[in-house]
Motif scaffolding. Structure first.
Motif, PDB file in Angstrom:
ATOM      1  N   PHE A   9       0.852  -1.185   0.000  1.00 16.02           N
ATOM      2  CA  PHE A   9       0.000   0.000   0.000  1.00 16.02           C
ATOM      3  C   PHE A   9       0.887   1.234   0.000  1.00 16.02           C
ATOM      4  O   PHE A   9       1.958   1.235   0.594  1.00 16.02           O
ATOM      5  CB  PHE A   9      -0.906   0.001   1.235  1.00 16.02           C
ATOM      6  N   ASN A  10       0.437   2.308  -0.663  1.00 19.05           N
ATOM      7  CA  ASN A  10       1.252   3.518  -0.713  1.00 19.05           C
ATOM      8  C   ASN A  10       0.457   4.772  -0.361  1.00 19.05           C
ATOM      9  O   ASN A  10       0.910   5.872  -0.593  1.00 19.05           O
ATOM     10  CB  ASN A  10       1.913   3.671  -2.081  1.00 19.05           C
ATOM     11  N   GLY A  11      -0.731   4.593   0.191  1.00 11.91           N
ATOM     12  CA  GLY A  11      -1.540   5.729   0.609  1.00 11.91           C
ATOM     13  C   GLY A  11      -2.449   5.328   1.754  1.00 11.91           C
ATOM     14  O   GLY A  11      -2.797   4.155   1.893  1.00 11.91           O
ATOM     15  N   VAL A  12      -2.794   6.316   2.575  1.00 13.79           N
ATOM     16  CA  VAL A  12      -3.710   6.042   3.684  1.00 13.79           C
ATOM     17  C   VAL A  12      -4.615   7.249   3.891  1.00 13.79           C
ATOM     18  O   VAL A  12      -4.185   8.394   3.749  1.00 13.79           O
ATOM     19  CB  VAL A  12      -2.945   5.699   4.988  1.00 13.79           C
ATOM     20  N   LEU A  13      -5.895   6.980   4.164  1.00 16.53           N
ATOM     21  CA  LEU A  13      -6.864   8.009   4.516  1.00 16.53           C
ATOM     22  C   LEU A  13      -7.266   7.803   5.967  1.00 16.53           C
ATOM     23  O   LEU A  13      -7.396   6.664   6.414  1.00 16.53           O
ATOM     24  CB  LEU A  13      -8.114   7.918   3.644  1.00 16.53           C
ATOM     25  N   LEU A  14      -7.472   8.895   6.684  1.00 19.45           N
ATOM     26  CA  LEU A  14      -7.946   8.820   8.064  1.00 19.45           C
ATOM     27  C   LEU A  14      -9.352   9.413   8.103  1.00 19.45           C
ATOM     28  O   LEU A  14      -9.567  10.525   7.631  1.00 19.45           O
ATOM     29  CB  LEU A  14      -7.025   9.604   8.995  1.00 19.45           C
ATOM     30  N   ASN A  15     -10.286   8.636   8.616  1.00 20.80           N
ATOM     31  CA  ASN A  15     -11.662   9.116   8.776  1.00 20.80           C
ATOM     32  C   ASN A  15     -12.023   9.089  10.248  1.00 20.80           C
ATOM     33  O   ASN A  15     -11.784   8.088  10.931  1.00 20.80           O
ATOM     34  CB  ASN A  15     -12.647   8.219   8.010  1.00 20.80           C
ATOM     35  N   LEU A  16     -12.614  10.178  10.723  1.00 25.82           N
ATOM     36  CA  LEU A  16     -13.094  10.276  12.101  1.00 25.82           C
ATOM     37  C   LEU A  16     -14.612  10.299  12.081  1.00 25.82           C
ATOM     38  O   LEU A  16     -15.210  11.140  11.423  1.00 25.82           O
ATOM     39  CB  LEU A  16     -12.572  11.555  12.779  1.00 25.82           C
ATOM     40  N   TYR A  17     -15.205   9.352  12.768  1.00 23.42           N
ATOM     41  CA  TYR A  17     -16.650   9.322  12.988  1.00 23.42           C
ATOM     42  C   TYR A  17     -16.843   9.771  14.432  1.00 23.42           C
ATOM     43  O   TYR A  17     -16.561   9.020  15.368  1.00 23.42           O
ATOM     44  CB  TYR A  17     -17.195   7.908  12.773  1.00 23.42           C
ATOM     45  N   SER A  42      -8.620  -1.684   5.667  1.00 24.56           N
ATOM     46  CA  SER A  42      -8.916  -0.700   6.702  1.00 24.56           C
ATOM     47  C   SER A  42      -8.764  -1.303   8.084  1.00 24.56           C
ATOM     48  O   SER A  42      -8.953  -2.505   8.283  1.00 24.56           O
ATOM     49  CB  SER A  42     -10.321  -0.108   6.521  1.00 24.56           C
ATOM     50  N   VAL A  43      -8.420  -0.431   9.021  1.00 23.50           N
ATOM     51  CA  VAL A  43      -8.284  -0.799  10.427  1.00 23.50           C
ATOM     52  C   VAL A  43      -9.126   0.183  11.235  1.00 23.50           C
ATOM     53  O   VAL A  43      -9.085   1.395  10.998  1.00 23.50           O
ATOM     54  CB  VAL A  43      -6.814  -0.745  10.891  1.00 23.50           C
ATOM     55  N   THR A  44      -9.910  -0.351  12.162  1.00 21.56           N
ATOM     56  CA  THR A  44     -10.820   0.445  12.982  1.00 21.56           C
ATOM     57  C   THR A  44     -10.279   0.593  14.393  1.00 21.56           C
ATOM     58  O   THR A  44      -9.784  -0.377  14.978  1.00 21.56           O
ATOM     59  CB  THR A  44     -12.209  -0.241  13.038  1.00 21.56           C
ATOM     60  N   PHE A  45     -10.402   1.796  14.930  1.00 22.33           N
ATOM     61  CA  PHE A  45     -10.031   2.073  16.326  1.00 22.33           C
ATOM     62  C   PHE A  45     -11.193   2.793  16.989  1.00 22.33           C
ATOM     63  O   PHE A  45     -11.721   3.759  16.447  1.00 22.33           O
ATOM     64  CB  PHE A  45      -8.773   2.956  16.393  1.00 22.33           C
ATOM     65  N   ARG A  93     -28.412   5.411  17.979  1.00 19.89           N
ATOM     66  CA  ARG A  93     -27.939   5.021  19.314  1.00 19.89           C
ATOM     67  C   ARG A  93     -26.684   5.812  19.672  1.00 19.89           C
ATOM     68  O   ARG A  93     -25.903   6.183  18.782  1.00 19.89           O
ATOM     69  CB  ARG A  93     -27.714   3.519  19.405  1.00 19.89           C
ATOM     70  N   PRO A  94     -26.513   6.096  20.938  1.00 17.80           N
ATOM     71  CA  PRO A  94     -25.313   6.853  21.331  1.00 17.80           C
ATOM     72  C   PRO A  94     -24.046   6.007  21.132  1.00 17.80           C
ATOM     73  O   PRO A  94     -23.980   4.879  21.603  1.00 17.80           O
ATOM     74  CB  PRO A  94     -25.546   7.166  22.809  1.00 17.80           C
ATOM     75  N   VAL A  95     -23.101   6.555  20.402  1.00 16.76           N
ATOM     76  CA  VAL A  95     -21.830   5.849  20.172  1.00 16.76           C
ATOM     77  C   VAL A  95     -20.670   6.807  20.388  1.00 16.76           C
ATOM     78  O   VAL A  95     -20.782   8.013  20.164  1.00 16.76           O
ATOM     79  CB  VAL A  95     -21.745   5.234  18.752  1.00 16.76           C
ATOM     80  N   LEU A  96     -19.585   6.250  20.816  1.00 16.76           N
ATOM     81  CA  LEU A  96     -18.348   7.014  21.020  1.00 16.76           C
ATOM     82  C   LEU A  96     -17.623   7.159  19.683  1.00 16.76           C
ATOM     83  O   LEU A  96     -17.976   6.514  18.693  1.00 16.76           O
ATOM     84  CB  LEU A  96     -17.477   6.301  22.048  1.00 16.76           C
ATOM     85  N   PRO A  97     -16.575   7.971  19.633  1.00 20.99           N
ATOM     86  CA  PRO A  97     -15.845   8.173  18.376  1.00 20.99           C
ATOM     87  C   PRO A  97     -15.193   6.895  17.845  1.00 20.99           C
ATOM     88  O   PRO A  97     -14.887   5.966  18.592  1.00 20.99           O
ATOM     89  CB  PRO A  97     -14.777   9.205  18.741  1.00 20.99           C
ATOM     90  N   ARG A  98     -14.992   6.916  16.546  1.00 19.91           N
ATOM     91  CA  ARG A  98     -14.313   5.821  15.840  1.00 19.91           C
ATOM     92  C   ARG A  98     -13.368   6.446  14.831  1.00 19.91           C
ATOM     93  O   ARG A  98     -13.722   7.410  14.148  1.00 19.91           O
ATOM     94  CB  ARG A  98     -15.336   4.960  15.106  1.00 19.91           C
ATOM     95  N   ILE A  99     -12.169   5.912  14.747  1.00 18.06           N
ATOM     96  CA  ILE A  99     -11.206   6.310  13.718  1.00 18.06           C
ATOM     97  C   ILE A  99     -10.993   5.121  12.808  1.00 18.06           C
ATOM     98  O   ILE A  99     -10.869   3.986  13.263  1.00 18.06           O
ATOM     99  CB  ILE A  99      -9.862   6.762  14.342  1.00 18.06           C
TER     100      ILE A  99
END
Length: 109
Positions: A9-17, A42-45, A93-99
């Motif tokens: 892989f040669n690129g990465v995007l970061l998305n914040l929910y 993709s990897v979820t945190f 539903r109430p959810v905490l942040p996800r990256i």
């Protein structure tokens, strides 16, 4: 990740929910004409959210739902992006942040 998948892989995007009001609608990722079968990993945190897939042609096929928990690794390989759309739906539903980190092959390697 590259060691396990044997994909460079040669690129990465970061998305914040930030919460349940953040999501992304049905889509297929844009690819160049020379890289239509791009691999996307993709990897979820953070908070668990649903990831949905639906087939573009076989409309009678039920969508696939995959809960993405903290630390989940998801690989859309080969023609997945060509024949499927995906989304992360909003939720009441109430959810905490996800990256989410999305690794791509921005150009052919």
């Amino acid at each position: 990740m590259e060691k396990e998948t044997r994909i460079n892989f040669n690129g990465v995007l970061l998305n914040l929910y930030r919460n349940g009001t953040d999501g992304v609608g049905w889509h297929s990722d844009k690819t160049s004409s020379s890289n239509k079968n791009m691999n996307i990993a993709s990897v979820t945190f953070g908070e668990t959210r649903l990831f949905r897939l639906r087939h573009k042609v076989l409309k009678n096929m039920a969508p696939i739902e995959i809960p993405l928990h903290h630390g989940t690794f998801l690989l859309m390989a080969g023609s997945t992006n060509t024949y499927w759309e995906h989304q992360v739906p909003k939720t009441a539903r109430p959810v905490l942040p996800r990256i989410n980190l999305t690794f791509r092959q921005v150009r052919e390697i």
